[in-house]
Design a protein around this motif. Sequence first.
Motif, PDB file in Angstrom:
ATOM      1  N   GLY A  35       0.793  -1.216   0.000  1.00 44.04           N
ATOM      2  CA  GLY A  35       0.000   0.000   0.000  1.00 44.04           C
ATOM      3  C   GLY A  35       0.823   1.262   0.000  1.00 44.04           C
ATOM      4  N   ALA A  49      -4.080   4.135  -0.331  1.00 47.40           N
ATOM      5  CA  ALA A  49      -4.659   2.970  -0.994  1.00 47.40           C
ATOM      6  C   ALA A  49      -3.847   1.745  -0.621  1.00 47.40           C
ATOM      7  CB  ALA A  49      -4.663   3.150  -2.509  1.00 47.40           C
ATOM      8  N   ASP A  50      -4.499   0.588  -0.632  1.00 45.41           N
ATOM      9  CA  ASP A  50      -3.771  -0.650  -0.468  1.00 45.41           C
ATOM     10  C   ASP A  50      -4.376  -1.733  -1.337  1.00 45.41           C
ATOM     11  OD1 ASP A  50      -4.993  -1.233   2.938  1.00 45.41           O
ATOM     12  OD2 ASP A  50      -5.995  -1.474   1.006  1.00 45.41           O
ATOM     13  N   ILE A  51      -3.618  -2.821  -1.489  1.00 46.08           N
ATOM     14  CA  ILE A  51      -4.026  -3.897  -2.384  1.00 46.08           C
ATOM     15  C   ILE A  51      -3.533  -5.213  -1.817  1.00 46.08           C
ATOM     16  CG2 ILE A  51      -1.962  -3.508  -3.818  1.00 46.08           C
ATOM     17  CD1 ILE A  51      -3.673  -4.382  -6.256  1.00 46.08           C
ATOM     18  N   THR A  57      -8.622  -4.084  -3.780  1.00 46.58           N
ATOM     19  CA  THR A  57      -8.109  -2.742  -3.498  1.00 46.58           C
ATOM     20  C   THR A  57      -8.994  -1.989  -2.520  1.00 46.58           C
ATOM     21  OG1 THR A  57      -9.278  -1.849  -5.419  1.00 46.58           O
ATOM     22  CG2 THR A  57      -7.012  -2.570  -5.748  1.00 46.58           C
ATOM     23  N   TYR A  59      -9.367   2.286  -1.129  1.00 48.67           N
ATOM     24  CA  TYR A  59      -8.912   3.652  -1.337  1.00 48.67           C
ATOM     25  C   TYR A  59      -9.477   4.601  -0.289  1.00 48.67           C
ATOM     26  CZ  TYR A  59      -7.636   2.133  -6.062  1.00 48.67           C
ATOM     27  OH  TYR A  59      -7.084   1.488  -7.146  1.00 48.67           O
ATOM     28  N   THR A  68      -5.136   5.056  -8.811  1.00 47.98           N
ATOM     29  CA  THR A  68      -5.275   3.621  -9.029  1.00 47.98           C
ATOM     30  C   THR A  68      -4.034   2.907  -8.509  1.00 47.98           C
ATOM     31  OG1 THR A  68      -6.604   3.992 -11.023  1.00 47.98           O
ATOM     32  CG2 THR A  68      -5.645   1.804 -10.725  1.00 47.98           C
ATOM     33  N   SER A  70      -1.924  -0.679  -8.140  1.00 50.00           N
ATOM     34  CA  SER A  70      -1.768  -1.975  -8.798  1.00 50.00           C
ATOM     35  C   SER A  70      -0.461  -2.595  -8.314  1.00 50.00           C
ATOM     36  CB  SER A  70      -1.768  -1.820 -10.318  1.00 50.00           C
ATOM     37  OG  SER A  70      -0.703  -0.996 -10.753  1.00 50.00           O
TER      38      SER A  70
END
Length: 116
Positions: A35, A49-51, A57, A59, A68, A70
């Motif tokens: 993130g 944001a983190d993923i 995801t 936000y 965005t 990724s």
Amino acid sequence: QVQLVESGGGLVPPGGSLRLSCAVSGNIFSINAMGWYRQAPGKERELVADITRGGTTNYADSVKGRFTISRDNAKNTVYLQMNVLNPEDTAVYYCHVYITARGAYWGKGTLVTVSS
């Protein structure tokens, strides 16, 4: 030893775009969440944001629709595409990762300045 190397910060005019990258290297078995956080002058650090490893995801409300996140699991790299930047986005942006059996790690930060 785990290293996080961030890149992509800089000066951009309002309405512009930047892409941040964070490459993770070292003794890594698997990276779970990746993130980006940011800290503006005089403010607390906040999640941008983190993923997850699987691609889910999350936000902050302030960046939804403009940023965005990724990741490339093969390269152990996370990206943050930032569009329609405004002066309120000015901050030091920090990469954050959680590595299986190792814990959480922070990057040193990269400065993003939005100004005309």
